[in-house]
Write an enzyme that holds these catalytic residues in place. Structure first.
Site, mmCIF file in Angstrom:
data_model
loop_
_atom_site.group_PDB
_atom_site.id
_atom_site.type_symbol
_atom_site.label_atom_id
_atom_site.label_comp_id
_atom_site.label_asym_id
_atom_site.label_seq_id
_atom_site.Cartn_x
_atom_site.Cartn_y
_atom_site.Cartn_z
ATOM 1 C CE LYS A 138 -3.015 3.278 1.006
ATOM 2 N NZ LYS A 138 -2.139 4.430 0.681
ATOM 3 C CD GLU A 160 12.929 2.530 11.409
ATOM 4 O OE1 GLU A 160 13.240 3.694 11.763
ATOM 5 O OE2 GLU A 160 13.299 1.516 12.026
ATOM 6 C CB CYS A 212 12.569 10.155 8.208
ATOM 7 S SG CYS A 212 13.468 8.838 7.390
ATOM 8 C CD GLU A 231 9.509 14.046 10.762
ATOM 9 O OE1 GLU A 231 10.502 13.501 10.259
ATOM 10 O OE2 GLU A 231 8.461 13.436 11.028
#
Length: 486
Positions: free
Chosen positions: A183, A258, A292, A389
């Site tokens: 997906k 993650e 990231c 973030e």
């Protein structure tokens, strides 16, 4: 933003189940648009039904039995074929990535080439050891370990690395005998379809890899509630990752998460400033900061702070922002309108919190989702721009008076994905290596990036504490079986 029915039909991408491209029974689609030119439709993507998700898992479960029985070298031959096809189609698929999520064409080609290398690395894994002989207390017995596949693995991937991340999950899953239901993120579903096309062209057996597209909430829930799923590997936001982890725990299946990062770079007083500036820019602003592992917090010793700042501002001002299809462009757009709004909102938050915007942080006029790189100073660790973030081209300068203060400040985060330091002093290097709470630490190199043969993953809230890539991938995608033969 209108387009003809003929144009839409030519750009329609199906879902891939049991070795066949099919149109979803829902009849519902969504448009993937170019963030550098939102009037351009890159592709029309199907919205899968829950029944189709269930069918994908059903056929993957059936295919697992025969796929797992193949030898490791035989499975590796399939991956090698896929790598060769991807290499042949590299420029085409890289251009699709650039059009779909905005990454510059140079970076897109580099990522596609990395995808080829990942497939070849794991093709070789089929020839490597999967166990150990262990001495038994019984002299007439043989005891050893081997590894067994898990079954069907759900793979849920983000939009920022639409080739590398799916492949560094899919390739180890397959080489160790699992089958996959993928997906991808909606923003990069066309790129994902082209990757799956490579598996189809390589005649990978039916049901071994399947592709479903559509709503993350709908499909994600369907995947995690399916009785055939045995593991899920996810890269994305902390909010979604934790939800997936809870669902997987309740189901009793393996999960690998993650998630976010707020990655620091420390610039010591003895650093090579030109190198540190170059790496800070590359680590923080390439891919429009949408990594990231991107550098976010720049922690600089007070003795060289002003000199470093001036060099950073001067070099950042040279960055060309625009459509990544043009070779002269260094930084492309944010991947979507919503991502652009997120970045701009954080820039406003930084101003309101008292940080000083030295440069950039402005939306570029025009249709695309462009913003100039933002550099803040007078940033404190309590500010949201120093803690949350942003996933955009925003750098936060922070001044310190010692290496001890720098490491303490670098560790003052809920995240622990990557970190780097610039210094010529061995003791400072060792202190940083030993004391930094991050899964990836780099010395005199940018915070972003890890070589494919090395383990990758974070500490604290950045990860579920498993590791991806390299030989470490075998730990997640297999179970150990101990064998005793009398």
């Amino acid at each position: 933003m209108s387009t003809t029915n003929q144009e839409k039909a030519s750009k329609l991408y199906g879902i891939y189940i049991n070795g066949e491209w099919v149109n979803s029974v829902t009849g519902q689609v969504y448009e993937s648009r170019n963030p550098a030119n939102p009037s351009e439709i890159v592709g029309i993507v199907q919205k899968s039904s829950i029944e189709e998700v269930n069918e994908a898992f059903k056929v993957a479960n059936i295919a697992h039995k025969s796929w797992a029985r193949l030898s490791g070298p035989t499975r590796g031959e399939y991956l090698l074929k896929v790598s060769n096809i991807l290499e042949e189609r590299l420029e085409e698929i890289a251009l699709t990535m650039t059009k779909e999520m905005g990454k510059t064409i140079a970076e897109a080609k580099g990522e596609a080439a990395r995808g080829v290398a990942i497939l070849r690395y794991y093709a070789g894994e089929g020839m490597r050891s999967v166990g150990d002989v262990i001495p038994s207390s019984d002299r007439d017995a043989l005891m050893f370990t081997t590894r067994t596949s898990l079954g069907v693995v759900g793979v849920i991937t983000p939009w920022n690395f639409p080739i590398a991340i799916p492949l560094w999950k899919i390739a180890p899953a397959l080489i160790y005998g699992n089958t996959v239901v993928l997906k991808p993120a909606n923003e990069t579903s066309v790129t994902a379809a082209k990757i799956v096309e490579c598996f189809d062209q390589a005649n990978v057996p039916k049901g071994v890899i399947n592709l479903v597209t559509g709503s993350g909430a709908v499909i994600g829930d369907a995947m995690l509630s399916n009785p055939h799923i045995k593991a899920v590997t996810f890269t994305g936001s902390n909010t979604v990752g934790k939800q997936i982890g809870r669902q997987a725990f309740d189901r009793g299946i393996k999960y690998q998460l993650e998630m976010g990062g707020k990655n620091p770079v420390i610039v010591a007083g003895d650093a090579d400033l030109d190198l540190a500036v170059e790496a800070t820019i590359n680590g923080g602003l390439k891919s429009t900061g949408q990594k990231c592992t991107a550098t976010s917090r720049v922690i600089v010793h007070e003795s060289i702070y002003e000199e470093f700042k001036e060099k950073l501002l001067s070099e950042t001002a040279k960055i060309t922002v625009g459509n990544g299809e043009q070779s002269s462009i260094w930084m492309g757009p944010c991947a979507s309108a919503s991502q652009l709004e997120t970045v701009l909102s954080y820039i406003e938050v930084g101003k309101q919190e008292g940080a000083v915007l030295l440069q950039g942080g402005k939306r570029v006029e025009g249709e695309g989702y462009f913003v100039t790189p933002a550099i803040f100073e007078n940033v404190t660790s309590e500010m949201r721009i120093a803690r949350e973030e942003i996933f955009g081209p925003v750098l936060c300068l922070m001044k310190v008076s010692s290496i001890e203060e720098a490491i303490e400040l670098a560790n003052d985060s809920e995240f622990g994905l990557s970190a780097s330091i610039f210094t010529t002093n061995i003791q400072k290097m060792l202190s940083f290596i030993n004391e930094m709470d991050a899964g990836l630490v780099r010395i005199n190199a940018e915070s972003a990036g890890v070589e494919l043969q090395a383990p990758f993953g974070g500490m604290k809230q950045s990860s579920s504490h498993s590791r991806e890539q390299g030989r470490a991938a075998i730990e997640f995608f297999t179970s150990i079986k101990t064998v005793f033969v009398k």
